[in-house]
Design an enzyme around this catalytic site. Structure first.
Site, short mmCIF file in Angstrom:
data_model
loop_
_atom_site.label_atom_id
_atom_site.label_comp_id
_atom_site.label_asym_id
_atom_site.label_seq_id
_atom_site.Cartn_x
_atom_site.Cartn_y
_atom_site.Cartn_z
N ASP A 2 29.88 -10.29 22.16
CA ASP A 2 30.56 -10.82 20.98
C ASP A 2 31.37 -12.05 21.37
O ASP A 2 32.04 -12.07 22.42
CB ASP A 2 31.48 -9.76 20.37
CG ASP A 2 31.97 -10.16 18.99
OD1 ASP A 2 31.18 -10.03 18.03
OD2 ASP A 2 33.13 -10.61 18.88
N ASN A 44 35.54 -21.12 13.87
CA ASN A 44 34.76 -21.57 12.71
C ASN A 44 35.68 -22.15 11.63
O ASN A 44 35.37 -23.17 11.02
CB ASN A 44 33.96 -20.39 12.15
CG ASN A 44 32.57 -20.79 11.72
OD1 ASN A 44 31.98 -21.72 12.25
ND2 ASN A 44 32.04 -20.09 10.74
N GLU A 52 28.36 -13.47 15.07
CA GLU A 52 28.61 -13.99 16.42
C GLU A 52 28.28 -12.95 17.49
O GLU A 52 28.76 -13.04 18.62
CB GLU A 52 30.07 -14.43 16.55
CG GLU A 52 31.09 -13.34 16.42
CD GLU A 52 31.56 -13.10 14.99
OE1 GLU A 52 32.70 -12.61 14.84
OE2 GLU A 52 30.82 -13.40 14.03
N ASP A 63 28.00 -23.39 14.30
CA ASP A 63 26.57 -23.16 14.57
C ASP A 63 26.17 -23.73 15.93
O ASP A 63 25.40 -23.10 16.67
CB ASP A 63 25.72 -23.81 13.48
CG ASP A 63 25.80 -23.06 12.16
OD1 ASP A 63 26.35 -21.93 12.14
OD2 ASP A 63 25.32 -23.60 11.13
#
Length: 312
Positions: A179, A187, A223, A196
């Site tokens: 993770d 983000n 993620e 991304d």
């Protein structure tokens, strides 16, 4: 009583016979045992960019290089008793269905081969396009569009497949559940486009590090990534995980909201050295242990890994 007159058989002149051949909608050629073309119509000659007069009497190898070996094989089959053969062939950038028929004398000896070619280029190209589309959609259905890694569906299938295989062979099976730390804040700060790019970079790291033939890595959602390592015990899986941690840190992706100053990951390592008795139990145990190990890694401050086994 006078016997009735019997009409003599009608024979077409050679020129008329050639004209008849040329009206056929398929390519027709007759090849002798010496490899010479004995007859050919306009469609047959046109395949090779020639006229019938330029083909008849010539060695097939002259206008179709490499044909002699195939002719020897075909004559060998006909001599052995085969009377008809069919196959697909490619010639001068086009595809044909080739039908071969033996030409025998009154004693049954093979004197030549009649070949009929039907152009199937359009059908072949349509089939190739269909196959390519099928491969494309199969890839799309099993891979993550962002990272190019296997998607969750494909990874769930891989876990089940490898659990069953390792159970049958009595070999260990390990998993990494990965993770990205503090990804939501990354983000939110930098936007989805850079988010991304960050996930793509991490996916590339995983692909570069986890590349044994049977190993598999994919994006499990958001993620989160997952790697399946068949034939790998806990110690080996832990070593792989440690390398992955270092690889991601080495990307040096700036993350001001992380206490580590850059993008890092947490990894839960699970290993089933002694597999449960069923494939389903193996899958459930592996996913459960990996998930719990990942939770422990995050609770320990992230940018680290934790390992769990069925004995814990």
């Amino acid at each position: 009583m006078t016997a009735p007159l019997r009409a003599a058989p009608t024979r077409l002149p050679t020129a008329s016979l050639q004209a008849l051949y040329d009206t056929l909608p398929v390519a027709l050629g007759v090849i002798g045992r010496d490899g010479c073309c004995l007859a050919a119509n306009r469609a047959y000659a046109a395949i090779h960019g020639l006229a019938p007069a330029d083909v008849i009497g010539r060695q097939v190898n002259d206008y179709l290089p490499g044909a002699h070996q195939q002719l020897r094989d075909d004559f060998a089959h006909f001599d052995a008793g085969v009377d008809r053969m069919e196959r697909e062939v490619a010639c001068h950038g086009r595809h044909f269905m080739l039908a071969l028929q033996s030409v025998r004398d009154v004693d049954g000896r093979v004197q030549g081969i009649t070949s009929v070619l039907v152009d199937i280029t359009a059908r072949k190209r349509m089939q190739e396009a269909t196959d390519e589309a099928r491969r494309h959609w199969h890839h799309q259905a099993n891979h993550d569009h962002l990272t190019g890694l296997a998607n969750r569906r494909r990874m769930d299938d891989a876990v089940a497949k490898e659990a069953g295989r390792c159970l049958r062979k009595g070999v260990p099976l390990s998993m990494l559940m990965i993770d990205v730390d503090f990804f939501k804040s990354y983000n939110d700060r930098f936007g989805h486009q850079l988010g991304d790019e960050c996930l793509r970079a991490i996916g590339a790291c995983l692909r570069a590090r986890i590349q044994r033939h049977d190993d598999m890595v994919g994006r499990y959602g958001g993620e989160e990534f997952i790697a399946v390592l068949p034939g790998t015990r806990a110690a080996g899986a832990q070593q792989v995980a440690q390398h992955v941690l270092q690889d991601v840190r080495a990307l040096s992706i700036w993350h001001p909201d992380s206490s580590h100053g850059c993008v890092t990951i947490s990894i839960g390592v699970a290993s089933l050295d002694d597999l449960p008795s069923s494939t389903r139990a193996s899958c459930e145990a592996l996913l459960s242990h990996a998930d719990r190990a990942l939770y422990e890694a995050k609770a320990a401050g992230r940018n680290t890994l934790r390992v769990r086994s069925p004995r814990q």
